[in-house]
Design an enzyme around this catalytic site. Structure first.
Site, mmCIF file in Angstrom:
data_model
loop_
_atom_site.group_PDB
_atom_site.id
_atom_site.type_symbol
_atom_site.label_atom_id
_atom_site.label_comp_id
_atom_site.label_asym_id
_atom_site.label_seq_id
_atom_site.Cartn_x
_atom_site.Cartn_y
_atom_site.Cartn_z
ATOM 1 N N GLU A 58 0.847 -1.202 0.000
ATOM 2 C CA GLU A 58 0.000 0.000 0.000
ATOM 3 C C GLU A 58 0.881 1.250 0.000
ATOM 4 O O GLU A 58 1.005 1.971 0.982
ATOM 5 C CB GLU A 58 -1.001 -0.037 1.152
ATOM 6 C CG GLU A 58 -1.970 -1.200 1.012
ATOM 7 C CD GLU A 58 -3.155 -1.159 1.964
ATOM 8 O OE1 GLU A 58 -3.144 -0.334 2.900
ATOM 9 O OE2 GLU A 58 -4.102 -1.946 1.757
ATOM 10 N N GLU A 63 -5.646 -8.014 -2.275
ATOM 11 C CA GLU A 63 -6.379 -8.078 -1.018
ATOM 12 C C GLU A 63 -7.840 -7.734 -1.271
ATOM 13 O O GLU A 63 -8.145 -6.689 -1.848
ATOM 14 C CB GLU A 63 -5.831 -7.066 0.002
ATOM 15 C CG GLU A 63 -4.441 -7.320 0.486
ATOM 16 C CD GLU A 63 -4.042 -6.320 1.564
ATOM 17 O OE1 GLU A 63 -4.949 -5.776 2.238
ATOM 18 O OE2 GLU A 63 -2.834 -6.076 1.715
#
Length: 518
Positions: free
Chosen positions: A205, A314
């Site tokens: 991220e 994810e």
């Protein structure tokens, strides 16, 4: 409502029939040519079925750009720790190996996270990653390695540099060397044990500054520094491939909205970011406000503009609003129109819709995040237990959810649309559906709203059923049990409700009916 005896009978049928069918067909599900054949087939309409004898064709989907190879699976980074603490997963009451089960249901890729030196814990270190990678390989799947480049979690709110590198945090050239050497040495170490990953994710991220001394330095965004650090990691993978005749793919990972994602790539390229293979993203219905259709467009645009494939690294969907420990759950909303309505079936529907959107638009694959993170006595950074047990693929007794998220891994599912006409429907008329496939995981059916088709008297609800799955259902005039229709005798099956069985191999069906009044 169904009796406990009927529910037990249905559960036994599921365990003895569907489980064995999936086991027998797992190998063919994993073959890339079989996946491609199934994918192409699903671009075409099939004959539809209904419960009143009429059938009609479903319109073709938009032009498909199916990937020749497509990966599905999960992030299982917590599993070693949970099992060491005594957690056991079951199916039909029998203990199962989660790695083997992911593969048997159709999974072919598992992601594991790697922290640099997590002194606060004993897991997600290289030895633990090796342990998981061996289990992945033994189960017949490929391995994806997730470098966090930190001693702890990194995401959009935190990205702390490893303690060993703090003295060079602001010396970019020296930090580049450390990133290169660490990435290369890790791959060499894995290679020496025969555990080379299929994909390496370089950072987690990443859409703020990476490897900062404290989180106040996450912004303003320094694209040039980020690009230099990522280029060092990318160069390490390229050099490893060249020296070892390998083909490890590179992935960069963000968790932005769809338009921000494309802009991030543009900005990073302007600042010198070199070529990479895959853009990995996090995609959760509670925090990412764009729908599955836009997800598919993002995948297509990414491939057309940059030659990069999209991987949803994810994702997840809640199956219940309940909890199984005192650690607060971080996600409690469902997808879009049914944000408050959650159950195992809707978990499965969401994951399948994500999978289809990517596979039809040159995507690389879809991984569910931590589907085995059930409640336990394991201490985490947030408390003892799990913040994710309501998103896992298992109920609160660690029994695998029937027709829940695990089913998304394979192609033994068909899209089923229930259509019901409500005679004399006015502008304010509403219609609802309930049934065995909408069980909440605690033996209670849920009532879900149907969608009106334009200004007609027809209402619709679409879901994914497994091949040969038999369901019972009925319609309601409002969201309470008092609105239950009086099902005509000729349509009653099982316990006096309507019934439908999806034929094996049918990828689409429409089930038509007429609301029969109360």
């Amino acid at each position: 409502m169904m009796t406990k005896e009927n529910r037990r009978h249905n559960e036994n049928t599921f365990v003895t029939n569907v489980w064995h069918k999936l086991m027998n067909k797992a190998a063919s599900c994993m073959a890339s040519m079989a996946v491609l054949a199934l994918a192409v087939a699903s671009c075409h309409s099939g004959n539809a079925s209904d419960d009143e004898g009429d059938a009609f064709n479903v319109a073709n989907e938009d032009t498909c750009m199916y990937s020749k190879e497509f990966y599905v699976g999960a992030d299982l980074s917590y599993i070693n720790e949970l099992e060491d603490a005594g957690v056991k997963y079951t199916l039909g009451g029998d203990t199962i190996d989660l790695y083997q089960t992911i593969h048997k249901f159709g999974g072919n890729l598992v992601r594991l996270r790697l922290w640099h030196n997590p002194t606060w814990g004993n897991y997600s270190k290289l030895d633990d990653v090796k342990r998981g990678a061996r289990r992945i390989k033994e189960a017949g799947m490929d391995f994806m390695l997730d470098f966090h480049y930190s001693d702890t979690w990194t995401d959009q709110e935190k990205n702390i540099i490893p303690a060993a590198w703090t003295s060079i945090a602001n010396v970019t050239d020296a930090l580049q060397d450390s990133v290169y050497n660490y990435t290369m040495s890790t791959l060499k170490d894995l290679n020496s044990d025969g555990l080379v990953p299929l994909v390496v994710q370089l950072g987690n991220e990443l859409h703020h500054n990476m490897m900062v001394l404290n989180n106040s330095e996450l912004a303003p965004l320094n694209h040039e520094r980020n690009a230099k650090l990522l280029n060092s990691a990318l160069r390490a993978v390229r050099d490893f491939n060249n020296k070892n005749n390998a083909d490890v793919k590179t992935a960069l990972h963000v968790a932005m909205q769809d338009t921000e994602t494309l802009q991030w790539i543009e900005d990073m390229k302007k600042n010198g970011l070199k070529r990479f293979d895959i853009l990995a993203i996090s995609y959760y219905p509670q925090w990412h406000t764009y729908g599955v259709e836009k997800l598919g467009k993002l995948s297509a645009n990414l491939y057309r503009k940059h030659g990069v494939q999209l991987l949803v690294a994810e994702t997840g969907h809640v199956w219940t609003h309940s909890w199984n420990d005192n650690t607060m759950n971080v996600m409690d909303q469902g997808y879009m129109k049914n944000v408050d309505a959650v159950c195992p079936q809707l978990q499965k529907d969401f994951l399948l819709s994500v999978k289809h959107a990517l596979r039809a638009n040159r995507g690389y694959g879809v991984l569910a995040w931590e589907p085995g993170w059930v409640s336990s006595n394991v201490p985490t950074r947030w408390g003892t237990g799990s913040t994710w047990e309501n998103v896992a693929f298992f109920d609160f007794k660690n029994e695998m959810l029937k027709h829940g998220g695990m089913d998304f891994l394979n192609d033994n599912n068909g899209k089923v649309t229930f259509l019901v006409d409500v005679p004399g429907a006015g502008a304010d008329t509403k219609c609802y559906i309930t049934g065995s496939f909408l069980d909440d995981g605690f033996d209670q059916w849920q009532i879900l709203p149907m969608t009106r088709v334009d200004s007609t008297s027809t209402f619709t609800f679409t879901t994914y059923l497994s091949y040969s799955q038999s369901v019972e259902y009925y319609y309601l005039s409002d969201s309470t049990w008092k609105g239950k229709e009086n099902v005509p005798l000729r349509l009653r099956r099982y316990n006096g409700y309507r019934g439908y069985t999806l034929p094996y191999g049918k990828d689409r069906a429409v089930v038509k009916g007429v609301f029969s009044g109360m």
